[in-house]
Design a protein around this motif. Structure first.
Motif, short mmCIF file in Angstrom:
data_model
loop_
_atom_site.label_atom_id
_atom_site.label_comp_id
_atom_site.label_asym_id
_atom_site.label_seq_id
_atom_site.Cartn_x
_atom_site.Cartn_y
_atom_site.Cartn_z
N THR A 23 -0.44 3.04 -1.60
CA THR A 23 -0.62 1.65 -1.18
C THR A 23 -1.66 1.47 -0.07
OG1 THR A 23 1.21 1.80 0.40
CG2 THR A 23 1.76 1.06 -1.83
N GLY A 24 -2.22 2.57 0.44
CA GLY A 24 -3.24 2.43 1.48
C GLY A 24 -3.72 3.76 1.97
N THR A 25 -4.41 3.73 3.12
CA THR A 25 -5.06 4.94 3.65
C THR A 25 -4.03 5.97 4.10
OG1 THR A 25 -5.19 3.85 5.79
CG2 THR A 25 -7.15 3.76 4.37
N ILE A 26 -4.47 7.22 4.10
CA ILE A 26 -3.59 8.36 4.30
C ILE A 26 -3.73 8.94 5.71
CG2 ILE A 26 -3.26 10.78 3.58
CD1 ILE A 26 -3.98 9.92 0.76
N GLY A 27 -2.61 9.24 6.34
CA GLY A 27 -2.63 10.05 7.57
C GLY A 27 -2.79 9.28 8.86
N ASP A 28 -2.84 7.94 8.80
CA ASP A 28 -3.07 7.16 10.02
C ASP A 28 -2.00 7.43 11.08
OD1 ASP A 28 -4.64 6.18 8.01
OD2 ASP A 28 -4.22 4.07 8.39
N HIS A 29 -0.73 7.44 10.67
CA HIS A 29 0.33 7.64 11.66
C HIS A 29 0.22 9.02 12.31
CE1 HIS A 29 4.18 7.19 13.70
NE2 HIS A 29 4.53 8.37 13.23
N GLY A 30 0.02 10.03 11.50
CA GLY A 30 -0.08 11.39 12.04
C GLY A 30 -1.18 11.50 13.08
N ILE A 31 -2.36 10.98 12.77
CA ILE A 31 -3.48 11.08 13.71
C ILE A 31 -3.25 10.20 14.94
CG2 ILE A 31 -5.96 10.64 14.02
CD1 ILE A 31 -5.37 13.20 12.45
N ALA A 32 -2.63 9.03 14.76
CA ALA A 32 -2.35 8.15 15.90
C ALA A 32 -1.43 8.86 16.91
CB ALA A 32 -1.71 6.84 15.43
N GLY A 48 8.35 -6.23 1.83
CA GLY A 48 7.62 -7.43 1.39
C GLY A 48 6.51 -7.06 0.42
N LEU A 49 5.79 -6.00 0.74
CA LEU A 49 4.70 -5.53 -0.13
C LEU A 49 5.25 -5.14 -1.50
CD1 LEU A 49 1.68 -4.66 -0.42
CD2 LEU A 49 2.41 -2.36 0.30
N ILE A 50 6.36 -4.41 -1.48
CA ILE A 50 6.95 -3.95 -2.75
C ILE A 50 7.41 -5.15 -3.59
CG2 ILE A 50 8.92 -2.69 -3.74
CD1 ILE A 50 8.49 -0.60 -1.47
N ASP A 51 8.01 -6.14 -2.93
CA ASP A 51 8.41 -7.35 -3.66
C ASP A 51 7.19 -8.00 -4.33
OD1 ASP A 51 10.99 -6.96 -2.80
OD2 ASP A 51 10.93 -8.49 -1.25
N ALA A 52 6.03 -7.88 -3.66
CA ALA A 52 4.83 -8.54 -4.18
C ALA A 52 4.20 -7.81 -5.37
CB ALA A 52 3.80 -8.70 -3.06
N PHE A 53 4.30 -6.48 -5.41
CA PHE A 53 3.61 -5.78 -6.50
C PHE A 53 4.54 -5.23 -7.57
CE2 PHE A 53 4.22 -1.90 -3.86
CZ PHE A 53 4.68 -1.03 -4.83
N TYR A 54 5.85 -5.17 -7.28
CA TYR A 54 6.74 -4.54 -8.25
C TYR A 54 6.73 -5.28 -9.59
CZ TYR A 54 10.50 -2.69 -10.89
OH TYR A 54 11.19 -2.12 -11.92
N LEU A 68 -2.34 -2.19 -9.27
CA LEU A 68 -3.33 -1.91 -8.24
C LEU A 68 -3.99 -3.21 -7.75
CD1 LEU A 68 -4.66 0.40 -6.69
CD2 LEU A 68 -6.38 0.56 -8.50
N ARG A 69 -4.29 -4.10 -8.67
CA ARG A 69 -4.90 -5.38 -8.31
C ARG A 69 -3.94 -6.19 -7.42
NH1 ARG A 69 -6.51 -6.48 -13.40
NH2 ARG A 69 -4.71 -7.86 -13.67
N ASN A 70 -2.67 -6.21 -7.82
CA ASN A 70 -1.68 -6.96 -7.03
C ASN A 70 -1.49 -6.34 -5.64
OD1 ASN A 70 -1.33 -8.74 -9.12
ND2 ASN A 70 0.45 -7.64 -9.98
N LEU A 71 -1.54 -5.03 -5.59
CA LEU A 71 -1.45 -4.34 -4.30
C LEU A 71 -2.62 -4.73 -3.41
CD1 LEU A 71 -0.36 -0.66 -5.01
CD2 LEU A 71 0.41 -2.09 -3.10
N GLN A 72 -3.81 -4.66 -3.97
CA GLN A 72 -5.02 -4.88 -3.17
C GLN A 72 -5.14 -6.33 -2.70
OE1 GLN A 72 -7.81 -3.24 -5.96
NE2 GLN A 72 -7.74 -1.18 -5.05
N ALA A 73 -4.38 -7.23 -3.33
CA ALA A 73 -4.40 -8.63 -2.92
C ALA A 73 -3.53 -8.87 -1.68
CB ALA A 73 -3.90 -9.51 -4.07
#
Lengths: 330, 330
Positions: A166-175, A198-204, A280-285
């Motif tokens: 659903t998005g970029t990888i590793g942000d939390h680890g590096i933060a 909320g995101l899952i409700d939107a794309f599921y 993927l389209r619904n996710l990216q929206a």
């Protein structure tokens, strides 16, 4: 005498070994043995339950704090299991001398994040231990959700399915790492810590077969778990892994593999090929899904094997996390 | 700057203040505000939920260990709320270097006690922190139970009701203290740590109005809570308090008041006067209830006031626990 090592808490191979040789051995039952992010329990209405303790260090980091994390982690475990998160319990272990104003900041974050995720804190507990007997504050949240008709789980995964993130990888680890080590990047890395319901409700939609949040152990470890549970092989494409330039730079500099870094606001989503494009389209929206990508596919092959097609076109095995390269990430 | 003190975890006055000024302030909602041992949640079937972290020191003591305690504590919070305990979650925070054989002993106790209480461990979590960042092992259990038609709670308490206790007072507190301080008594004191749901099933009948387990803060603090919540006064009779001679001796020697000592296998039971005799008889017929006693009564008077009629015939006020005289008792 064998002793607990940091790697027993890594979410990787030794964690799995401890679960098998100790917890399942003594405590095993059909509920515990589900071994998913949340357990489905019977009743007039079925409910889903999950528990997590949070020991992140430092407590405050770019993008969140231990309170926000404690809500997101548990909400997300319910949401990726196909449940609607409803209730959280909140149990604190405090070190004597912990500043009350920091505690208040943390509790405010709990309240804000719970409101954002639409869950209520329904009961709590506070224990205090002597100075030196705990590191500042540890938080346990246990979450209860309503089971939906979303039939998701590794048992639905089949060769040919597509693997989305659903998005970029590793942000939390590096933060966390940069906060802890005082590293400064030109563009500071912010934790992705966020509630995903909320995101899952939107794309599921039907055709979404399995979701899991790649926290401790990262994308690599989570996909290994899924490939084992589903008895399938998986092929990732390095070229398609979404990485923030700052995270990519930090990984290069520090010799870290982003596939093993923790994420706290991302889900891996395994979908039937015919709905992959639409999901993927619904996710990216969605704001939280704008960097969603298709990163690989499920295939026939050795059950449990996860391969990476590298930028250079070769293939290498991506195993479960060994040891512990970043303790107390959550 | 204000800081967390040991007394914030005592279960006494400062614990209540922290709950009011911080947790209820930021997190308050109708579920959290029930402020009972377990929270009743809606759904097709109503469920009861409770959470507790355990930080007892030492980990092993006469009559139990932290694993047994972690099951009993949560099972009992559900049972005294009138629920049938069904499911527990189990979350561990381990210190690096903790011996695996001790962990296995603890997990075996969890398994045995859960079997005895008829509950299943349905999900879990393990975190590991560096040596020195936690004291050996902390355990959180969250319990889920089925709501029954047992209408118990402080709102049912009326003047004239009788106050029963299911057995001797202060055993757990003295057991932990003697283990910790290396005190030797002629008859060693054994913790009363036990799951109470079976006992409650055996004695419960309509006319039982409220049950609560007097753990941290002891009988005195628990009765203060109930007297406040019910808006009634209570009178205890010192002559009727059931005390093991060894506990009485230890309290005398150490200057401790047994009314403030923790119990981990006892319940206070408030009953209508017309059923008091029968409930007491049924209690005394059970192994866990053989020392049950009628220790006082509910009366008109200043709401929240708990009085003790002493052996000498005088009366003194029994307040909520102030400060913390025995940290990490559970």
């Amino acid at each position: 005498m064998e002793r607990i090592m940091m790697a027993h808490g890594s979410g990787g191979r030794l964690s799995h070994e401890l679960i098998r040789t100790l917890f399942q051995k003594h405590l095993g039952n059909p509920y515990l043995d589900q071994m998913n992010d949340a357990t489905t329990l019977p009743g007039g209405d079925q409910i889903a339950v999950t528990t997590d303790s949070f020991v992140v260090s430092p407590l405050f980091f770019r993008g969140g704090n231990i309170g926000k994390l404690a809500v997101c982690g548990t909400v997300n475990d319910l949401a990726v299991s196909g449940a609607i998160p409803q209730f959280l319990t909140l149990a604190l272990i405090l070190e004597e001398g912990f500043p009350l104003d920091e505690l208040e900041q943390i509790i405010k974050s709990v309240a804000e994040t719970a409101a954002q995720a639409g869950v209520r804190i329904v009961c709590g507990d506070t224990k205090v231990v002597e100075r030196g007997s705990a590191d500042k504050i540890f938080i346990n949240t246990t979450g209860i959700g309503n089971i939906t008709n979303r039939l998701v789980g590794p048992e639905h995964i089949r060769p040919g399915d597509e693997i989305l993130i659903t998005g970029t990888i590793g942000d939390h680890g590096i933060a966390i790492l940069s906060e802890r080590e005082g590293l400064e990047f030109q563009t500071p890395v912010v934790s992705d810590c966020a509630p995903l319901n909320g995101l899952i409700d939107a794309f599921y939609q039907p055709g979404v077969k399995c979701m899991r949040d790649p926290t401790r152990g990262g994308v690599a470890t989570t996909l290994n778990e899924l490939a084992q549970q589903a008895g399938v092989s998986m092929l990732l494409e390095e070229v398609n892994l979404p990485l923030l330039p700052s995270v990519e730079g930090a990984c290069g500099m520090l010799g870290l593999d982003p596939l093993y870094l923790a994420n706290e606001g991302k889900a891996l989503v395994i979908v039937a090929p015919e709905v992959a494009e639409e999901v993927l389209r619904n996710l990216q929206a969605q704001p939280l899904g704008r960097f969603a990508a298709r990163i690989g596919r499920v295939q026939d092959g050795k059950p449990g094997l996860v391969l990476l097609e590298t930028l250079l076109g070769g293939k290498r095995i991506v195993g479960m996390l060994e040891g512990e390269h970043l303790p107390r990430i959550c």
